[in-house]
Write a protein that holds these residues in place. Structure first.
Motif, PDB file in Angstrom:
ATOM      1  N   ILE A   1     -50.511  10.548  -1.629  1.00 27.60           N
ATOM      2  CA  ILE A   1     -51.842  10.310  -1.411  1.00 27.60           C
ATOM      3  C   ILE A   1     -52.444  10.481  -2.733  1.00 27.60           C
ATOM      4  CG2 ILE A   1     -51.995  10.540   1.059  1.00 27.60           C
ATOM      5  CD1 ILE A   1     -53.246  13.330   0.432  1.00 27.60           C
TER       6      ILE A   1
ATOM      7  N   GLU B   1     -58.037  11.192  -1.579  1.00 25.53           N
ATOM      8  CA  GLU B   1     -57.818  11.019  -0.376  1.00 25.53           C
ATOM      9  C   GLU B   1     -57.548  12.838   0.167  1.00 25.53           C
ATOM     10  OE1 GLU B   1     -56.935   9.827   3.639  1.00 25.53           O
ATOM     11  OE2 GLU B   1     -58.207   8.923   2.029  1.00 25.53           O
TER      12      GLU B   1
ATOM     13  N   LYS C   1     -60.874  14.244   0.874  1.00 22.06           N
ATOM     14  CA  LYS C   1     -61.233  13.718   2.111  1.00 22.06           C
ATOM     15  C   LYS C   1     -60.491  14.556   3.237  1.00 22.06           C
ATOM     16  CE  LYS C   1     -61.381   9.648   4.933  1.00 22.06           C
ATOM     17  NZ  LYS C   1     -60.961   8.290   4.998  1.00 22.06           N
ATOM     18  N   ARG C   2     -59.325  14.269   3.132  1.00 23.52           N
ATOM     19  CA  ARG C   2     -58.534  15.138   4.393  1.00 23.52           C
ATOM     20  C   ARG C   2     -58.743  16.716   4.483  1.00 23.52           C
ATOM     21  NH1 ARG C   2     -52.562  11.863   4.764  1.00 23.52           N
ATOM     22  NH2 ARG C   2     -53.582   9.827   4.685  1.00 23.52           N
TER      23      ARG C   2
END
Length: 59
Positions: A43, A47, A50-51
């Protein structure tokens, strides 16, 4: 930040986990998997952020 092998990611994770253990902290399985995905290039950093924010909101 370049893509790392699984072995390199494991080495980095051991060091990071030891460092945070000194502070009395530890990663849960979801957090560790997320970091490994970022380290190995599965990723993007965007990302990952975000996660990670999603995980922190549901902690």
């Amino acid at each position: 930040m370049g893509v790392r092998t699984e072995e390199q990611a494991e080495h980095l994770m051991r060091s990071a986990k030891a460092s945070i253990a000194v502070e009395g902290l530890r990663l849960n399985q979801k957090q560790e998997l997320l970091v490994k995905k970022c380290l190995t290039g599965a990723i993007t950093h965007k990302e990952f952020i975000k996660r990670a924010l999603e995980l922190s909101r549901h902690a």
